[in-house]
Design a protein around this motif. Structure first.
Motif, PDB file in Angstrom:
ATOM      1  N   ALA A 116      54.698  -7.424 -56.643  1.00 39.77           N
ATOM      2  CA  ALA A 116      54.630  -6.989 -55.131  1.00 39.77           C
ATOM      3  C   ALA A 116      55.155  -5.868 -54.621  1.00 39.77           C
ATOM      4  O   ALA A 116      54.717  -4.856 -54.091  1.00 39.77           O
ATOM      5  CB  ALA A 116      53.981  -8.013 -54.803  1.00 39.77           C
ATOM      6  N   PRO A 143      51.266  -3.350 -61.813  1.00 36.45           N
ATOM      7  CA  PRO A 143      49.855  -3.952 -61.248  1.00 36.45           C
ATOM      8  C   PRO A 143      50.387  -5.531 -60.261  1.00 36.45           C
ATOM      9  O   PRO A 143      51.180  -6.024 -61.543  1.00 36.45           O
ATOM     10  CB  PRO A 143      49.222  -3.260 -61.658  1.00 36.45           C
ATOM     11  N   ASP A 164      56.018  -2.726 -56.077  1.00 32.85           N
ATOM     12  CA  ASP A 164      54.384  -1.883 -56.856  1.00 32.85           C
ATOM     13  C   ASP A 164      53.777  -1.776 -57.998  1.00 32.85           C
ATOM     14  O   ASP A 164      53.249  -1.156 -58.483  1.00 32.85           O
ATOM     15  CB  ASP A 164      54.242  -0.458 -56.218  1.00 32.85           C
ATOM     16  N   ARG A 217      58.209  -0.933 -66.091  1.00 32.77           N
ATOM     17  CA  ARG A 217      56.742  -0.260 -65.712  1.00 32.77           C
ATOM     18  C   ARG A 217      55.844   0.327 -66.940  1.00 32.77           C
ATOM     19  O   ARG A 217      55.316   1.265 -66.568  1.00 32.77           O
ATOM     20  CB  ARG A 217      57.293   0.386 -64.456  1.00 32.77           C
ATOM     21  N   TRP A 229      63.258  -0.834 -49.524  1.00 35.39           N
ATOM     22  CA  TRP A 229      63.451  -0.240 -50.798  1.00 35.39           C
ATOM     23  C   TRP A 229      64.672  -0.455 -51.973  1.00 35.39           C
ATOM     24  O   TRP A 229      64.379  -0.091 -53.002  1.00 35.39           O
ATOM     25  CB  TRP A 229      63.481   0.879 -50.590  1.00 35.39           C
TER      26      TRP A 229
END
Ligand code: PLP
Length: 294
Positions: A71, A76, A74, A108, A157
């Motif tokens: 999460a 899935p 970001d 990713r 971030w």
């Protein structure tokens, strides 16, 4: 020969259909694309789970943290049931050993793919040589982590507290420790708070309290620390997260680095200064960890 389990198809959030999405192959026969973002950018997450007598330890906590890391990046939403099945399968298909590690990697996926999807694979790792560190302890050096203790809120971030594949800095810190003649590192924030090791959580016993740096300080929430807090509470000790300073090490009655495969390693020296080592408490805590049945 070691066997790896890859999860296919790679759309991890696709509806699950039993365990037939798991592909078992010799590690040397498995391939990762040269365009996989996990390789080219370190853009992905991982978990390392301790396995004692075939039982993956704190598995639910590891899967929760994997999902939390996903999460934060970001990625899935992950199909945790399939990943759990892959963990159990990789243990089943490999040579049994009293202690092992299992590593889950999720990336990713392939750069430039029209429909981006994650890659996922699970492997076993040997758990060798930790007996000595559990018994004899480790010497650590404090190293500046280069950011303040409130970095997680200030700059989310930067992904402080996520278990990302970007461990080059953690590995560099361990090499710096070796250059200084130490076994491991204790990171300190730029404003002077104790944080964690490059692959471990710090615990300090001060009197009847066992303390660990707060996860709000951008440290990884340790699954081993979570189990150990249950153990210490059973011993009548008070457990808490706290803001800790290097000066607290000098008044500690015990200090440890905790992680899933090495388990609890007592810190016997910090920057060349001796620490008190509580051998009995360390031994019974490690026995407790190894006896976990889930
Ligand atoms: N902190 C960091 C940065 C880690 O990489 C790890 C484990 O690898 C830990 C803490 C300890 O986490 P756990 O006890 O879940 O293995």
């Amino acid at each position: 020969m070691k066997l790896a389990v890859t999860v296919s198809p790679v759309e991890l959030d696709a509806p699950m259909d039993g365990t037939d999405r798991l592909i078992v192959a010799e590690e040397s026969a498995t391939h990762v694309s040269v365009r996989d973002l996990g390789l080219t950018r370190g853009d992905g997450i991982f978990e390392v789970i301790g396995v004692a007598n075939g039982v993956p330890q704190a598995l639910a906590a590891h899967l929760r943290r994997l999902s939390w890391s996903a999460a934060m990046l970001d990625l899935p939403p992950l199909d945790l049931a399939t990943i759990e099945a892959a963990v159990r399968k990789v243990i089943d298909v490999n040579e049994p050993a009293p202690e092992l590690g299992v590593k889950i990697v999720v990336t990713r996926g392939i750069e430039g793919d029209a429909a981006p999807s994650a890659s996922c694979w699970v492997t076993v790792i040997d758990s060798l040589g930790f007996e000595r560190e559990r018994l004899e302890g480790i010497a650590v050096v404090t190293l500046d982590r280069g950011y303040p203790h409130d970095i997680a809120a200030r700059a989310p971030w930067l992904l402080a507290g996520a278990k990302t594949l970007s461990y080059a800095v953690n590995k560099a810190a361990l090499r710096e420790a070796a250059r200084r003649g130490a076994d491991d590192v204790l990171f300190v924030s730029s404003d002077g708070y104790l944080l964690e090791g490059p692959t471990s959580t710090l615990l300090l016993r001060i009197g009847n309290r066992v303390l660990t740096p707060a996860t709000a300080q951008g440290v990884l929430p340790g699954t081993t620390q979570g189990s150990l807090f249950d153990f210490f509470a059973d011993q009548g000790l008070v457990t808490a997260q706290a803001l800790l300073r290097p000066a607290d090490l000098a008044r500690a009655d015990g200090a440890w680095l905790a992680s899933s495969v090495r388990l609890l390693a007592p810190i016997r020296a910090v920057d060349g200064e001796q620490q008190i080592v509580d051998n009995d408490l360390t031994r019974s805590a490690n026995d407790f960890l190894l006896a976990r049945t889930s």
